[in-house]
Design a protein around this motif. Structure first.
Motif, PDB file in Angstrom:
ATOM      1  N   SER A  96      46.871 -34.858 -35.921  1.00  9.65           N
ATOM      2  CA  SER A  96      46.002 -33.678 -35.993  1.00  9.65           C
ATOM      3  C   SER A  96      46.612 -32.484 -35.260  1.00  9.65           C
ATOM      4  N   ARG A 145      45.178 -32.236 -20.061  1.00  6.29           N
ATOM      5  CA  ARG A 145      43.848 -32.816 -19.834  1.00  6.29           C
ATOM      6  C   ARG A 145      43.767 -34.200 -20.476  1.00  6.29           C
ATOM      7  N   SER A 146      44.260 -34.321 -21.703  1.00  2.00           N
ATOM      8  CA  SER A 146      44.232 -35.625 -22.386  1.00  2.00           C
ATOM      9  C   SER A 146      45.061 -36.646 -21.622  1.00  2.00           C
ATOM     10  N   VAL A 154      43.088 -37.883 -18.776  1.00  2.00           N
ATOM     11  CA  VAL A 154      42.054 -38.829 -19.237  1.00  2.00           C
ATOM     12  C   VAL A 154      42.677 -40.202 -19.482  1.00  2.00           C
ATOM     13  N   MET A 198      41.864 -43.831 -17.813  1.00  3.18           N
ATOM     14  CA  MET A 198      41.565 -45.064 -18.563  1.00  3.18           C
ATOM     15  C   MET A 198      42.492 -46.207 -18.147  1.00  3.18           C
ATOM     16  N   VAL A 232      41.083 -34.506 -14.327  1.00  7.58           N
ATOM     17  CA  VAL A 232      39.897 -34.640 -15.173  1.00  7.58           C
ATOM     18  C   VAL A 232      38.698 -34.016 -14.465  1.00  7.58           C
ATOM     19  N   LEU A 233      38.685 -34.140 -13.131  1.00  9.47           N
ATOM     20  CA  LEU A 233      37.535 -33.657 -12.361  1.00  9.47           C
ATOM     21  C   LEU A 233      37.725 -32.227 -11.880  1.00  9.47           C
ATOM     22  N   ARG A 234      38.948 -31.869 -11.525  1.00  3.39           N
ATOM     23  CA  ARG A 234      39.185 -30.502 -11.047  1.00  3.39           C
ATOM     24  C   ARG A 234      40.655 -30.118 -11.232  1.00  3.39           C
ATOM     25  N   THR A 268      32.411 -34.684  -5.743  1.00  2.00           N
ATOM     26  CA  THR A 268      33.460 -34.998  -6.721  1.00  2.00           C
ATOM     27  C   THR A 268      34.706 -35.563  -6.031  1.00  2.00           C
ATOM     28  N   PHE A 288      34.519 -44.837 -16.583  1.00  2.00           N
ATOM     29  CA  PHE A 288      34.211 -43.453 -16.205  1.00  2.00           C
ATOM     30  C   PHE A 288      33.341 -42.773 -17.256  1.00  2.00           C
ATOM     31  N   PHE A 311      32.246 -38.622 -17.773  1.00  2.00           N
ATOM     32  CA  PHE A 311      32.441 -37.290 -17.197  1.00  2.00           C
ATOM     33  C   PHE A 311      31.413 -36.306 -17.746  1.00  2.00           C
ATOM     34  N   PHE A 321      32.495 -34.916 -21.033  1.00  2.00           N
ATOM     35  CA  PHE A 321      32.818 -36.032 -21.951  1.00  2.00           C
ATOM     36  C   PHE A 321      34.260 -36.522 -21.868  1.00  2.00           C
ATOM     37  N   GLN A 322      35.178 -35.593 -21.898  1.00  2.00           N
ATOM     38  CA  GLN A 322      36.610 -35.928 -21.798  1.00  2.00           C
ATOM     39  C   GLN A 322      37.049 -36.970 -22.822  1.00  2.00           C
ATOM     40  N   LEU A 341      39.397 -37.895 -26.028  1.00  2.00           N
ATOM     41  CA  LEU A 341      40.710 -37.408 -26.470  1.00  2.00           C
ATOM     42  C   LEU A 341      40.505 -36.732 -27.827  1.00  2.00           C
ATOM     43  N   PRO A 342      40.765 -35.431 -27.918  1.00  2.00           N
ATOM     44  CA  PRO A 342      40.371 -34.680 -29.121  1.00  2.00           C
ATOM     45  C   PRO A 342      41.121 -35.097 -30.386  1.00  2.00           C
ATOM     46  N   ASP A 396      30.152 -38.817 -13.514  1.00  2.00           N
ATOM     47  CA  ASP A 396      30.150 -37.507 -12.854  1.00  2.00           C
ATOM     48  C   ASP A 396      29.256 -36.557 -13.650  1.00  2.00           C
ATOM     49  N   GLU A 442      26.102 -31.262 -19.263  1.00  2.00           N
ATOM     50  CA  GLU A 442      26.389 -30.359 -20.390  1.00  2.00           C
ATOM     51  C   GLU A 442      25.395 -30.554 -21.530  1.00  2.00           C
TER      52      GLU A 442
END
Lengths: 849, 230
Positions: free
Chosen positions: A24, A293-294, A297, A301, A389-391, B50, B92, B94, B97-98, B100-101, B169, B174
């Motif tokens: 994608s 970001r991914s 994540v 995991m 992920v958090l900040r 956090t 987890f 969040f 949501f986090q 993976l797009p 968290d 949201e």
């Protein structure tokens, strides 16, 4: 950690994840793929074409020569040469050739041609192409001539018409379309007329002082070692003023003729690849930035650093492989087109064949370029903290710094090896990459100085938009360094292409002013000079020059006789210096194509015991002589002792008479000599009338119509220029891809800030102005710095790679600078488009994800 | 029978360096959680919630103090060992949501199982998505799902590796109130069914009161550690 087994997901999962992520994201990797495809297409096309040319030259070198080897000399074979030839079984065919005017009785026109007298048998390899086809086999028996097809056309001649060569008139058997050993370039300058060998004497054109070449063609025995034959025979022939050429030399010589052209093409290919590499780096930088970001994540995991790194490494390598395949296919298509463009001016018919080394290189490079240049941005995946992920987390500079140093070292090594492979010379490779590295460092320095200067002398009194754009240059997480580096390196490489192209194209300086001659009369005997001057005056054309030519040979160098030097196997003096019949002139001043490198020019001998002469750089280096050394010349039996007073640099590319050895006035005036007279005619009609008159009055004088040569050379250069521009365009396309990538890199920062300003009430026009000023400033500074650096780099290229004088053109400054700046500004403004057309909240939300 | 401790935090301290000096975000934090316990960490913005979650889940390292998660001293582990521990024992959820797009709902849920090398990861992921009511949307990408649906996929993912402890968290931060309510019900149902220890960070005191115990933070220190009376 003993309590847990290690992760069980294997390599197949990494491939699966790489594919899932990629499917994608294809659009986002357009820049990446474009960089690889264009870079590799250029490389494969250029290298394949080069390989094809070399292979074709190797394969067809026999056909080029028409025989296995040839002995040639500017004088008839003496007893020793005849003895040597007899020991080789005697020549299989003989040839005499010289330049001369011929007259076509049908029209009364005259034309300078290369008259070639051949015996039966030649060519032993390859064949004449004639119209009608049987003319090539019948012209010798019929005592007829074969005339260059272009001349036939120009003069409206048909088989059966006649031509006058000196004292004889022959029927024309047919039109000559192709002849072994003659490329379009040489035959265009002096188109060939083949006549029977036996009739050469009857022409009356072979006289003392005439420039005649005698050739003796041989067919080798099967399996004969031509290199060994050359080693054994050539020194003996050299001593007699003759020369042995094998078809292997022909192959090498042709290779050399296209040497600089080949060097340029290789530089084009290398620059295209380098731009591709920068493009890959930029594209992956942008891509990975969007993936951080991914990655965090995935680490949450439970994915390890190595797993996340490998997922993207596999992606990049896979894309590189696909890009390599597409680029290679595109390159092969381009390769197919190249011979059609250049066909007319290549010495051989280049058969297009698949060049496996180039294809393998293309495919390999697809992966290697991608991996090496993606490594720097990919390193970030290793150091992404799952806490991101958090900040937002700062990057660990200490770790990335070390890793970056290692990766940069690897990239440097890869580039040097790549340059070595493409440029074929480790010194070029090392210095090219070093130059690029220095340019990088200087661009980075310029960026730092800029940031410091803008901060230090911030223009407080300027308007809001200008101040905001200036603030963008040095605020935290600014993109000034990245953009200046990318734009600067892109500009550096592209303008290096422009400058190198100019170096190549300016090799032949074409004189076209009032004092530049366009008609040259060769082989004018001393007693003909006044009569010829009179004829010129009657035709109301000026005598622009009358250059006396005295032929001589070297007799001694620093007291050592040439025969002694010839027998000294340890001597490294060039053999041609010992054997060559030098055509020497004398005058009291230098001409524009000459400049003194060392010593001092002396224009008058003034009764000195040793004649102070000047020699060209190539003579000095091959004869191993310096200023102050002594050389004795044998001027047709009279020994003249000379001392080298100066060494000159000569621009042999100019269309004018240049000399290896130059005497001062006051020595050679009474020596037997001939003259070269030049004039300038205006208009085709008056030129043709004059030429016809001269050829009928002085049949031994050769007339060269420079107007034809100049227009031919221009045509050839235009054609080569077209190919060069086409190849350069490929690189420039890659450069634009790099620029797009570089500006996109800054997209994220710019969008956030623009959205905030818009939320606070900034108008679209203000946002556009802020972006415009910032990108325009970075575009101008980056491009200008890159072009200036390229100016320095191109000087070194001209001096050490092309070995040509460097006269920089203004094209990069007048055309490239505004275009690059415009591209940077346009892409920058396009980046802001999404901010202008969408509500701020929507963007803030989408950007936060 | 002695109840085992699943999370043991003692004398935790975390300081961040900034240009103007250092900022202590957490100071002398000690508490422990029993297996199966539900636990909320509440406090105003900047109180260190956090940061505490990040440290407890092994996403970051403390400057001093010790954390024992699922019987393992996590401050002695390197980053990859902590990743492995998270994969086997931790889940987890969040606030944003986090997901993976670039992965479908099914693939997002399957990732933790695939990391373990599970052969039937897809089947298990499908079962979980059915359980959260998304059986019909398993091949949709996150961008094709609503916020509530995305958080349900995140719930399914959080439980896919049958974690011993789950960190959430601001799981409804949201979402609108109604959707948020449904997500919380689903979270507690799944948690009850799996017997997982649940740690929730929230501003929402109503949500916090659904847990068995609340830890109040203020200025990086524990203000109160109270059991919720049901």
């Amino acid at each position: 950690m003993s309590d847990f087994e290690s992760s069980k997901s294997g390599i197949s999962w990494l491939f699966l994840m790489a594919w899932r992520d990629l499917r994608s994201n294809a659009g986002k990797l357009f820049l990446f793929m474009s960089s690889i495809i264009i870079g590799i297409a250029a490389l494969v096309a250029i290298q394949s074409f080069g390989n094809n040319l070399t292979e074709s030259i190797d394969l067809q070198s026999r056909a080029l020569m028409g025989a296995d080897y040839v002995i040639d000399s500017n004088q008839p074979a003496n007893e020793e040469v005849i003895r040597i030839m007899d020991s080789l079984g005697g020549p299989d065919s003989r040839e005499i050739n010289f330049a001369s005017m011929v007259v076509f009785p049908k029209s009364g026109n005259s034309k300078l041609v290369q008259v070639v007298g051949t015996e039966k048998g030649f060519p032993f390899y390859g064949e004449f192409e004639t119209e009608p086809a049987d003319a090539s086999s019948s012209y010798l028996d019929r005592g007829a001539a074969l005339v260059d097809a272009t001349v036939m056309l120009q003069q409206d001649l048909k088989p059966g018409d006649s031509l006058k060569v000196g004292n004889i008139t022959l029927p024309i058997a047919g039109a000559l379309k192709a002849v072994p050993g003659r490329s379009a370039l040489s035959s265009s300058v002096a188109p060939a007329v083949f006549i029977p060998y036996e009739q050469i004497t009857q022409t009356g054109l072979v006289q003392r002082g005439s420039r005649v070449e005698y050739k003796y063609y041989f067919v080798a025995d099967q399996g004969q070692d031509l290199e060994a034959l050359y080693e054994a025979i050539d020194p003996r022939l050299d001593a007699e003023g003759a020369d042995l050429d094998t078809h292997l030399d022909e192959s090498r010589r042709l290779g050399r003729r296209y040497n600089n052209f080949g060097k340029f093409l290789n530089i084009v290919a290398f620059i295209a690849l380098l731009l591709g590499c920068v493009g890959i780096g930029s594209a992956v930088h942008v891509y990975i930035r969007g993936k951080l970001r991914s990655i965090a994540v995935l680490k949450c995991m439970g994915a390890s650093r190595s797993q996340t790194f490998k997922i993207f490494l596999i992606q990049v390598a896979g894309l590189g492989a696909v890009g390599g395949i597409i680029g290679t296919l595109a390159g092969i298509s381009l390769q197919m087109a190249a011979p059609a463009l250049l066909e007319e001016y290549l010495p051989v018919k280049v058969s297009v064949s698949i060049s496996y080394p180039a294809i393998i290189l293309g495919l390999l490079l697809g992966v290697l370029m991608s991996v090496f240049f993606a490594l720097l941005p990919l390193l970030r995946t290793w150091y992404v903290s799952p806490l991101s992920v958090l900040r937002v987390q700062p990057e660990n500079d200490a770790h990335t710094g070390k890793a970056q140093a290692v990766v940069l070292g690897l990239i440097f090594l890869f580039l040097v090896l790549l340059a070595l492979q493409i440029l074929g010379n480790w010194q070029y490779a090392f210095f090219f990459i070093l130059g690029l590295g220095v340019s990088f460092a200087l661009l980075y320095g310029v960026a730092r100085i800029l940031m410091w200067a803008v901060k230090r002398y911030f223009p407080e009194k300027l308007g809001f938009c200008v101040r905001q754009s200036m603030l963008n240059l040095f605020r935290p997480q600014n993109q000034t360094s990245v953009l200046l580096l990318s734009v600067g390196v892109g500009a550096f490489l592209i303008s290096t292409l422009f400058f190198s192209r100019d170096i190549l194209l300016s090799k032949v300086a074409l004189g076209n002013d009032e004092n530049s001659p366009n008609i040259i009369l060769l082989d004018v005997q001393t007693d003909q000079v006044e009569a010829i001057k009179k004829t010129l005056r009657e035709n109301q054309v000026p005598v622009l020059s009358n250059v006396p030519i005295v032929t001589m040979r070297v007799e001694e160098i620093n007291g050592r006789a040439v025969n002694e030097i010839r027998n000294d196997t340890t001597s490294n003096i060039g053999r041609w210096v010992l054997n060559h019949e030098f055509r020497v002139t004398y005058r009291d001043s230098l001409i524009p194509s000459e400049s003194v490198l060392s010593g001092a020019w002396v224009g008058n001998a003034e009764d000195k015991e040793l004649v102070p002469i000047s020699v060209a750089e190539n003579f000095a280096s091959d004869a191993r002589v310096e200023v102050g050394d002594r050389v004795t010349f044998n001027v047709q039996g009279v020994m003249i002792a000379t001392e080298i007073a100066s060494i000159r640099e000569v621009d042999w590319g100019r269309v004018q008479l240049n000399f290896s050895v130059l005497f001062p006035n006051g020595v050679l005036e009474d020596a037997p000599k001939f003259h070269v007279v030049s004039t300038r005619t205006v208009g085709d009609q008056s030129s043709a009338v004059l030429q016809r008159q001269l050829v009928s009055l002085y049949p031994n004088v050769s007339i060269i119509d420079l107007r034809q040569i100049l227009s031919l050379l221009e045509g050839i250069l235009n054609k080569i220029g077209l190919v060069i521009r086409f190849m350069a365009l490929l690189s420039i396309l890659t450069g634009i891809v790099v620029l797009v990538g570089a500006v996109r890199t800054s997209k994220y920062q710019r969008i956030r800030e623009s959205v905030l300003l818009r939320t606070l009430g900034a108008k679209n026009a203000q946002l556009l102005r802020i972006s415009f000023y910032e990108y325009a400033f970075l575009g101008i500074l980056g491009s200008l710095t890159g072009i200036l650096l390229s100016l320095v780099g191109s000087f070194f290229l001209a001096r050490f790679v092309f070995e040509e004088p460097f006269v920089p053109s203004t094209e990069p400054f007048l055309i490239l600078l505004p275009i690059l700046t415009l591209i940077v500004v346009c892409i920058g403004l396009l980046n802001s488009r999404s901010v202008l057309n969408t509500p701020p909240l929507e963007i803030l939300r989408s950007e936060s994800r | 029978m002695e109840v085992s401790k699943i999370l043991n935090v003692s004398q935790l301290r975390k300081t961040y360096n900034s240009g103007s000096g250092s900022l202590t975000v957490l100071d002398d934090i000690s508490f422990s959680l029993e297996a199966g316990e539900t636990f909320a960490i509440v406090g105003p913005s900047g109180s260190g919630k956090t940061t505490l979650l990040g440290l407890c889940a092994g996403l970051d390292r403390p400057d001093s103090g010790h954390i024992e998660l699922c019987g393992v001293e996590i401050d002695t582990l390197d980053e990859d060992e902590r990743a492995l521990l998270r994969n086997r024992k931790v889940g987890f959820i969040f606030q944003d949501f986090q997901l993976l797009p670039t992965l479908t709902a099914l693939e997002n849920v399957a990732v933790p199982l695939e990391l373990q090398g599970a052969k039937n990861a897809s089947i298990q992921a499908k079962t979980l998505l059915n359980k959260v009511g998304l059986g019909e949307r398993i091949h949709h990408y996150p961008s094709q799902l609503s916020g509530g649906e995305q958080q349900r996929v995140a719930l399914a993912r959080a439980f896919s590796n049958t974690p011993e402890i789950l960190f959430a968290d601001e799981p409804t931060g949201e979402l609108d109130e109604e959707t948020g309510q449904r997500i919380i019900e689903l979270l507690f149902d799944l948690n009850k069914e799996a017997g997982t220890t649940l740690v929730i960070i929230t501003h929402d005191m109503d949500l916090a009161r659904k847990t068995q115990r609340i830890l109040r933070l203020k200025g990086g220190k524990i203000l109160m550690d109270e059991k919720v009376m049901v």
